[in-house]
Every structure is written in structure tokens, then in C-alpha cells.
Design a protein around this motif. Structure first.
Motif, PDB file in Angstrom:
ATOM      1  N   VAL A  56       0.849  -1.193   0.000  1.00 60.92           N
ATOM      2  CA  VAL A  56       0.000   0.000   0.000  1.00 60.92           C
ATOM      3  C   VAL A  56       0.889   1.249   0.000  1.00 60.92           C
ATOM      4  O   VAL A  56       0.656   2.206  -0.743  1.00 60.92           O
ATOM      5  N   ALA A  57       1.967   1.219   0.799  1.00 65.79           N
ATOM      6  CA  ALA A  57       2.847   2.381   0.900  1.00 65.79           C
ATOM      7  C   ALA A  57       3.622   2.623  -0.392  1.00 65.79           C
ATOM      8  O   ALA A  57       4.049   3.736  -0.669  1.00 65.79           O
ATOM      9  N   ALA A  58       3.817   1.579  -1.197  1.00 61.39           N
ATOM     10  CA  ALA A  58       4.631   1.716  -2.406  1.00 61.39           C
ATOM     11  C   ALA A  58       3.782   1.774  -3.676  1.00 61.39           C
ATOM     12  O   ALA A  58       4.275   1.505  -4.774  1.00 61.39           O
ATOM     13  N   GLY A  59       2.502   2.080  -3.515  1.00 61.92           N
ATOM     14  CA  GLY A  59       1.652   2.316  -4.695  1.00 61.92           C
ATOM     15  C   GLY A  59       1.173   1.068  -5.403  1.00 61.92           C
ATOM     16  O   GLY A  59       0.658   1.135  -6.512  1.00 61.92           O
ATOM     17  N   LEU A  60       1.328  -0.116  -4.761  1.00 63.21           N
ATOM     18  CA  LEU A  60       0.943  -1.354  -5.433  1.00 63.21           C
ATOM     19  C   LEU A  60      -0.374  -1.924  -4.919  1.00 63.21           C
ATOM     20  O   LEU A  60      -0.809  -2.998  -5.334  1.00 63.21           O
ATOM     21  N   ALA A  61      -1.005  -1.225  -3.992  1.00 61.57           N
ATOM     22  CA  ALA A  61      -2.362  -1.568  -3.552  1.00 61.57           C
ATOM     23  C   ALA A  61      -2.948  -0.272  -3.015  1.00 61.57           C
ATOM     24  O   ALA A  61      -2.200   0.648  -2.652  1.00 61.57           O
ATOM     25  N   GLU A  62      -4.282  -0.197  -2.975  1.00 61.06           N
ATOM     26  CA  GLU A  62      -4.897   1.086  -2.638  1.00 61.06           C
ATOM     27  C   GLU A  62      -5.097   1.290  -1.154  1.00 61.06           C
ATOM     28  O   GLU A  62      -4.989   2.395  -0.653  1.00 61.06           O
ATOM     29  N   ARG A  63      -5.445   0.206  -0.442  1.00 63.47           N
ATOM     30  CA  ARG A  63      -5.818   0.434   0.944  1.00 63.47           C
ATOM     31  C   ARG A  63      -5.479  -0.742   1.838  1.00 63.47           C
ATOM     32  O   ARG A  63      -5.661  -1.897   1.459  1.00 63.47           O
ATOM     33  N   LEU A  64      -4.992  -0.408   3.022  1.00 65.17           N
ATOM     34  CA  LEU A  64      -4.713  -1.431   4.018  1.00 65.17           C
ATOM     35  C   LEU A  64      -5.953  -1.583   4.900  1.00 65.17           C
ATOM     36  O   LEU A  64      -6.507  -0.588   5.372  1.00 65.17           O
ATOM     37  N   VAL A  65      -6.428  -2.811   5.102  1.00 67.28           N
ATOM     38  CA  VAL A  65      -7.591  -3.021   5.960  1.00 67.28           C
ATOM     39  C   VAL A  65      -7.225  -3.967   7.096  1.00 67.28           C
ATOM     40  O   VAL A  65      -6.339  -4.800   6.970  1.00 67.28           O
ATOM     41  N   ALA A  66      -7.924  -3.808   8.205  1.00 66.85           N
ATOM     42  CA  ALA A  66      -7.716  -4.715   9.330  1.00 66.85           C
ATOM     43  C   ALA A  66      -8.455  -6.018   9.036  1.00 66.85           C
ATOM     44  O   ALA A  66      -9.425  -6.041   8.282  1.00 66.85           O
ATOM     45  N   ASP A  67      -7.996  -7.105   9.637  1.00 64.23           N
ATOM     46  CA  ASP A  67      -8.654  -8.385   9.437  1.00 64.23           C
ATOM     47  C   ASP A  67      -9.921  -8.457  10.282  1.00 64.23           C
ATOM     48  O   ASP A  67      -9.966  -9.130  11.305  1.00 64.23           O
ATOM     49  N   ASP A  68     -10.929  -7.756   9.841  1.00 69.18           N
ATOM     50  CA  ASP A  68     -12.178  -7.689  10.581  1.00 69.18           C
ATOM     51  C   ASP A  68     -13.311  -7.617   9.531  1.00 69.18           C
ATOM     52  O   ASP A  68     -13.377  -6.640   8.763  1.00 69.18           O
ATOM     53  N   SER A  69     -14.148  -8.640   9.497  1.00 71.15           N
ATOM     54  CA  SER A  69     -15.140  -8.742   8.412  1.00 71.15           C
ATOM     55  C   SER A  69     -15.967  -7.476   8.184  1.00 71.15           C
ATOM     56  O   SER A  69     -16.082  -7.022   7.041  1.00 71.15           O
ATOM     57  N   PRO A  70     -16.574  -6.879   9.244  1.00 68.44           N
ATOM     58  CA  PRO A  70     -17.380  -5.683   8.993  1.00 68.44           C
ATOM     59  C   PRO A  70     -16.552  -4.531   8.407  1.00 68.44           C
ATOM     60  O   PRO A  70     -17.021  -3.817   7.520  1.00 68.44           O
ATOM     61  N   ALA A  71     -15.302  -4.376   8.884  1.00 68.02           N
ATOM     62  CA  ALA A  71     -14.440  -3.305   8.364  1.00 68.02           C
ATOM     63  C   ALA A  71     -14.095  -3.575   6.897  1.00 68.02           C
ATOM     64  O   ALA A  71     -14.052  -2.650   6.072  1.00 68.02           O
ATOM     65  N   ILE A  72     -13.845  -4.835   6.582  1.00 68.85           N
ATOM     66  CA  ILE A  72     -13.503  -5.190   5.196  1.00 68.85           C
ATOM     67  C   ILE A  72     -14.700  -4.926   4.286  1.00 68.85           C
ATOM     68  O   ILE A  72     -14.568  -4.367   3.197  1.00 68.85           O
ATOM     69  N   LYS A  73     -15.890  -5.290   4.778  1.00 68.61           N
ATOM     70  CA  LYS A  73     -17.101  -5.054   3.984  1.00 68.61           C
ATOM     71  C   LYS A  73     -17.270  -3.556   3.710  1.00 68.61           C
ATOM     72  O   LYS A  73     -17.577  -3.157   2.584  1.00 68.61           O
ATOM     73  N   GLU A  74     -17.036  -2.730   4.716  1.00 64.55           N
ATOM     74  CA  GLU A  74     -17.149  -1.278   4.538  1.00 64.55           C
ATOM     75  C   GLU A  74     -16.129  -0.770   3.518  1.00 64.55           C
ATOM     76  O   GLU A  74     -16.448   0.051   2.651  1.00 64.55           O
ATOM     77  N   ALA A  75     -14.907  -1.295   3.613  1.00 73.57           N
ATOM     78  CA  ALA A  75     -13.852  -0.863   2.677  1.00 73.57           C
ATOM     79  C   ALA A  75     -14.226  -1.250   1.245  1.00 73.57           C
ATOM     80  O   ALA A  75     -14.000  -0.479   0.311  1.00 73.57           O
ATOM     81  N   ILE A  76     -14.800  -2.427   1.087  1.00 68.29           N
ATOM     82  CA  ILE A  76     -15.220  -2.869  -0.246  1.00 68.29           C
ATOM     83  C   ILE A  76     -16.330  -1.957  -0.757  1.00 68.29           C
ATOM     84  O   ILE A  76     -16.311  -1.496  -1.898  1.00 68.29           O
ATOM     85  N   HIS A  77     -17.281  -1.657   0.127  1.00 71.41           N
ATOM     86  CA  HIS A  77     -18.387  -0.796  -0.272  1.00 71.41           C
ATOM     87  C   HIS A  77     -17.884   0.600  -0.652  1.00 71.41           C
ATOM     88  O   HIS A  77     -18.334   1.193  -1.637  1.00 71.41           O
TER      89      HIS A  77
END
Lengths: 104, 562
Positions: free
Chosen positions: B213-234
Motif C-alpha cells: 500500500v505504501a509503495a503504490g501497489l495496492a490502494e488500501r490497508l484493511v484490518a482483518d475484521d469482516s465488517p471493516a472489510i465489507k465497509e472498505a469494499i463498499h
């Protein structure tokens, strides 16, 4: 790889289909379909050769304790007898209680 | 006092539960579920127990009320490897999502990656599927953001890291990793002095979620938590479709790789720092002072020279030759990857597709697209003689998978814009290198010669990783032609347009060159009256009769259940 089949008498019918497990190292996958004939029929595909007797004993013990008429497919990737019994118990539980695994 | 509460881990779940956990409660509907029993037809023949869903879950449902399709890969089955059925499930589902979006029905595709890449036991089926998956993603991105998540356990490797590199938005956890070559493969191919695959800290520091994420090869770092991941996807549903996705940011990434010196002991934090300076506008241009001579050897060089008529090919990147020449009535651009013994990347000196090669291919193809924007779309011919991708620590640290994704993206974009794209396999066409340079073309031509090989990994490595001897591996290829290396076996899968015979492959005469040019012309004309997708690979006689029967069946069934 080896394919084994087993059959045991059964009387109790089940509610629904169940799918549990994964064909991963030391684990197995179970597909359970309720059956209207008074038998439980099991087809096992296993990556570990030469364990027919063990499979027979594990399955017989389980189905002696758990009366269930069903057709069961097992895809095994080296599960131990303990894991096999746990997964069977889980499949039975899902089939009786869990509606989300009912086949559409 | 704060108590750390147990989170709803997504990583700990299996593929099916992962899909369920990000869909709104009660909306999960699986297509081709385990009871459909569409398992791999190729594993049992090799003494391997198949899984009823072939390790891929396709689920329709809703995410915060919006229509979505979640594709989730099961890492525990065969390392999440992509075979014919699992690959067709992914490609087929994406093709249907594309159809829906084209019909103005907005459906969001979400991919959960947990895969080592191609399933070695089904080899070339994996390659073909991954090419089709990539093509669908590039087509989809025009209509809807394609969202990828690398939750972690295995990560995203091999051809599937290229797939992840094509996503509009890529989310990763700290535990997630992404790279073209897994650490074990690098150690095996390049030696323990290149990378110790047991050195977990070094590996996660280089290819783990935080660094990526820091080197421009992914957009966002998410915590391993299903509801948080769902929000990030949304949240990612809102991505701006006019912004250039990562795999088209050719300039910035070229600056990044140009900024590296061969003697640098490159550290992960250094890569972050350089990436940030590039984002802020700093530029690093290619070092023109070094020797620009091209190695005059190999079939890639011979045929580039023969087909373009360029007497002494020169190139800004000596290992990627590019030249334009008429074929029949069509302007045609030829691109060939060749050895460069002076390359500053020591792992890419023998004709491998490495960082410079991937980005250079992308740049030459985009240049043609841009120049022909308002006029006749020139044809593009990829001359393929690539022994492998580059295996190295530095390559992975700088995002080799993204360089490959850029090349894939460029060829696919050109094809969809109406450029006839042909690949001409004159030598080796191996693995990630072939995916990047050759697999996105409308038509594939190949020399009918024993030196022409198509595969996913060298025989010795494939044997080691699947725990078989080379002899056992050879035996398996008799039952599963997709595992064989020779071009005739590859032809039996139905993806080849034609085999070219009766010419001197190493030292062509003028007549030989004419014959090949005629074949290229015939292919280009055929493309001009055909569709711009890769469907011809599934409708050829060999594909329908035997080569791709499972791929076709999976797609039909998916369509019925959609």
C-alpha cells in the motif's frame, strides 16, 4: 488414490443437504444428501491408499451411534479417524439444524 | 482499562464463509455450489482427490444493498491453484457481470484472492483461464470498479498476482502478500543468496500488505475484521472510473524502476520513499549513457529483424525491440523481448520478462493506441520467445507482477480498441512471461517445432513442487495434454489459430519470411471480421470437441443459474 464404498442400515430420515469441510491437508470434504431408502451409503475417495479397514471401522462406529438414512460422498486428503468423526458429526448437525445449506 | 476484543476475522474463514461474511445477511446465493459437483476432470487421472467446487465459490448477493458478485478462492484446496474448472468459474462469472453492466444493470465484481496461481497439475488450462480472467477485468473496468482483496494466508501469487494487479482497487491486510513469484520459487530458481524463503520478516517487509500500500501497489490497508472489510469494499464502489488504474500508470512506474541502480542494496523503505517522491512529481529517466547495443541472438531477435526488415535493431530498452512495418494492407507494430547481457537487472538478462520489459511493452503498446486514436488501428504482433519471468528479490520488491499486469492491460486494451493483436510463438512461451507477452492476443500462431514450448514452470521445478519425479510428471502429461510442454499438445486445447511448418526457424530464407508474413496477414484479416474478445479460443473445433469441454460447460451452467 483409492475409491471405497460402504453401506450400513439406517431408519431415521434427515431434513436437508449438508456440505462441510475442505479437501485440504489432514482434512476432508463431506457432501450429505438425505435418502428415503433405509440405508446410509458412503463413497470415499481418499489420497491415502490401504486404509479400507480403518475407514470401515470408523464409519461403522459412527453410524451405529448415529442412525441416519443418507447418501454421503467423502473427498479425503489424509484426515485422521478423529477428524473424520468430527466432520461427520458436523455434517449431521448442519443437515438437521442449518437451513442455509438446503439445496435450492 | 481497554480490553482487546476478538474481531470477526475474515482470514480465519474458509472461502465460502468469507463470501458470506461480506454479503448482506440472507442475500448469499451460490452458483455451482458443491452439489452441482462440477469438479476438475483432470485430477483423479493423476491420483489426486478433487473437491466438489474445485476450490472456487461464486456467490451473488448484496453489499449494503447494492448488487454484487463475490468470487472467493479456497486456499486450503491445492493451494488455491487455478485449474480448468475453477478458472472457468471465475472467468465465466466475470463475463456475465460484464454482460449485466453492458446491459445497464450495475453489478459490482469482488474478488477474494488466496492463491498460488496456476494449478501445476492443470498447467496450461490455468494460463488460458487467467488470460480470460484478465481480459474480462480490463473490459469491466470501463463500466464498474473491479475490487480485489488479498486477505492473507497464502496471498496472491503467480498469474493471479497479475490478475490482482489489474483490479481498479486492491485492498490488503497486513497479513496479505502479493508477488509474481512466491519466495520458495525464487529460492529454488535463483538460489538462497537471492532470497531465503524461510526469512518471514524479509518477505513480509517486501511483499506484505503494509509495504504494498505504501509503495503504490495496492490502494488500501484493511484490518482483518469482516465488517471493516465489507465497509472498505463498499467504499471502493465509489472509485472514479476516469482515474487511471495502477496497471496503466506506466510513466510513474518507469520512473520508479529507472531510479534504481544495479549496485543499490535496495530496502523496502527506500522504495516507499522513491514512490512518494515520484507521486510528488520527481522524475527519473532512463540512463542513456550505458551501452545501447542489442544482443544479436535468439529467435526473438532473428524474427524481429526478418519481419520488420530493420537491419540493426536499436531500442531504448535493449531487451524490448519495437518496430513498425506494413503487412498486407495493415500497418503493423512488432514487439519482441530479447536477451540483454548488459541489463542492469541481472535476473532478466536471458530474454526473461522482468520489470523493464513489462513496462516497456506496456509503453510501446499504449503509444500505438494513442497515435492511432482517431485513425486506422495498426495491427500489433508480439514475437514470443520468452524463457520465463525474472526471478529475483529486487523484482518482487519493485512490483514485477504490476509490470506484467501493465503489459497484459496494454495488449487487452489495444485488442478491445480494435487493434488486431497477433502473437507469433517462435520459441519458448512460459508462464507469467507468456501471460504478459502473447496471451492477450486475438490470434496465436506458433512454429511447429520441438524448440517451441508452452508451459507454466520448468520441468524440474514443477516436479519438485508437485512432489513427483520428472518421469512421473512426463507420465502425467500423457493423460492431461494441458500439462505437456510441446506445441502440439497446446494446440489440442484449441487456443492456437495455426501452426506454421516448412520454414527454417533459426535461419529463415526470404521465402520463409514471406510465408510467415502471409500467415500473419491471414490472421490479421480474420481478426478484422471477428469479435474483439478471446472467445475464439473457446469456439474452435479442438476446444469444442475435447480441449476446453469443461471450460465451456462451466460457462453454460453459470449462465443458466445466473
Amino acid at each position: 488414490m483409492e475409491t471405497l464404498t460402504f453401506e450400513f442400515p439406517a431408519t431415521r430420515t434427515l431434513n436437508s443437504y449438508a456440505h462441510v469441510g475442505v479437501v485440504g491437508s489432514g482434512d476432508l470434504e463431506i457432501l450429505l444428501e438425505p435418502s428415503s431408502v433405509p440405508f446410509v451409503r458412503v463413497a470415499v475417495r481418499t489420497g491415502s491408499q490401504g486404509f479400507e479397514k480403518t475407514w470401515g471401522e470408523v464409519l461403522e462406529r459412527f453410524f451405529t451411534l448415529n442412525d441416519m438414512a443418507a447418501t454421503i460422498k467423502i473427498n479425503d486428503f489424509g484426515a485422521t479417524p478423529g477428524v473424520v468423526s468430527l466432520r461427520l458429526a458436523q455434517a449431521l448437525e448442519v443437515s438437521q439444524n442449518d437451513n442455509k445449506h438446503v439445496k435450492a | 482499562m481497554t480490553i482487546n476484543m476478538l474481531k470477526h476475522s475474515l482470514v480465519e474463514l474458509d472461502a465460502r464463509s468469507r463470501a458470506e461474511s461480506i454479503l448482506d445477511e440472507g442475500t448469499f446465493r451460490e452458483l455451482l455450489d458443491p452439489f452441482a459437483e462440477l469438479e476438475s476432470p483432470h485430477l483423479e487421472k493423476q491420483g489426486i482427490v478433487p473437491q466438489s467446487d474445485d476450490g472456487v465459490v461464486i456467490a451473488k448477493g448484496r453489499i449494503n444493498g447494492e448488487s454484487a458478485v463475490v468470487i472467493s478462492i479456497e486456499a486450503s484446496f491445492q493451494g488455491g491453484g487455478i485449474g480448468e474448472v475453477s478458472g472457468a468459474k471465475i472467468a465465466g462469472a466475470l463475463e456475465l457481470v460484464l454482460q449485466d453492466n453492458r446491459d445497464n444493470e450495475r453489478v459490482y465484481p469482488v474478488l477474494l484472492f488466496d492463491t498460488g496461481g496456476v494449478r501445476l497439475q492443470e498447467a496450461n488450462y490455468g494460463l488460458l483461464s487467467i488470460a480470460e480472467i484478465g481480459s474480462a477485468i480490463v473490459a469491466l473496468r470501463k463500466y464498474v470498479p473491479v475490487i480485489g482483496l488479498v486477505p492473507g494466508k497464502i496471498g496472491a501469487f503467480g498469474g493471479m498476482s497479475i490478475t490482482a494487479g489489474l483490479c481498479t482497487t486492491l485492498l490488503m491486510t497486513r497479513e496479505g502478500r502479493i508477488g509474481l513469484n512466491g519466495p520458495e520459487v525464487i529460492e529454488q530458481e535463483a538460489g538462497i543468496e537471492e532470497l531465503d524463503s524461510q526469512d518471514r520478516q524479509r518477505i513480509w517487509n517486501a511483499i506484505g500488505g503494509e509495504q504494498r500500500v505504501a509503495a503504490g501497489l495496492a490502494e488500501r490497508l484493511v484490518a482483518d475484521d469482516s465488517p471493516a472489510i465489507k465497509e472498505a469494499i463498499h467504499n471502493a464502489f465509489e472509485a472514479d472510473l476516469h482515474e487511471n488504474p495502477r496497471s496503466t500508470q506506466v510513466e510513474q512506474f518507469c520512473h520508479l524502476i529507472n531510479s534504481v541502480e544495479p549496485t543499490d542494496d535496495l530496502q523496502p523503505y527506500e522504495v516507499r520513499k522513491r514512490w512518494n517522491s515520484i507521486i510528488e512529481g520527481e522524475t527519473f529517466n532512463y540512463d542513456r549513457h550505458r551501452d545501447q547495443a542489442v544482443d544479436a541472438e535468439g529467435r526473438g531477435y532473428t524474427w524481429f529483424k526478418a519481419l520488420t526488415g530493420i537491419v540493426s535493431p536499436k531500442s531504448e530498452i535493449p531487451s524490448v525491440l519495437c518496430g513498425d512495418k506494413q503487412i498486407g494492407d495493415s500497418n503493423t507494430r512488432f514487439i519482441s523481448v530479447v536477451p540483454d547481457t548488459h541489463s542492469k537487472y541481472p535476473r532478466a538478462r536471458n530474454g526473461e520478462v522482468g520489470l523493464e520489459q513489462g513496462w516497456a511493452i506496456a509503453s510501446y503498446v499504449h503509444q500505438a493506441i494513442e497515435e492511432d486514436k482517431d485513425g486506422e488501428k495498426r495491427a500489433i504482433v508480439a514475437i514470443v520467445d520468452v524463457p520465463s519471468q525474472a526471478y529475483g528479490y529486487r523484482e518482487e520488491l519493485l512490483g514485477l507482477h504490476q509490470a506484467c499486469a501493465a503489459a497484459v492491460d496494454a495488449y487487452a486494451t489495444a485488442r478491445m480498441a480494435g487493434h488486431p493483436v497477433v502473437s507469433l510463438i517462435v520459441g519458448n512461451a512460459i508462464s507469467g512471461a507468456f501471460l504478459s507477452h502473447g496471451m492477450q492476443s486475438n490470434r496465436v500462431l506458433a512454429f511447429d517445432d520441438e524448440k517451441v514450448n508452452v508451459h507454466v514452470m520448468s520441468k524440474s521445478s514443477a516436479a519438485r513442487i508437485t512432489r513427483r519425479t520428472v518421469d512421473e510428471l512426463e507420465e502425467a502429461t500423457k493423460k492431461v495434454p494441458a500439462m505437456a510442454y510441446d506445441i502440439k499438445s497446446f494446440a489440442s486445447l484449441g487456443a492456437l489459430h495455426d501452426l506454421i511448418d516448412g520454414v527454417n526457424f533459426d535461419d529463415p530464407t526470404r521465402k520463409d519470411v514471406e510465408l510467415v508474413r502471409e500467415q500473419l496477414n491471414e490472421a490479421i484479416l480474420d481478426i478484422k471480421i471477428s469479435s474483439r474478445d478471446l472467445s475464439s479460443r473457446l469456439t474452435s473445433m479442438q476446444a469444442v470437441e475435447q480441449g476446453r469441454t469443461a471450460s465451456i460447460k462451466v460457462r453454460e451452467k453459470l449462465r443458466e443459474l445466473w
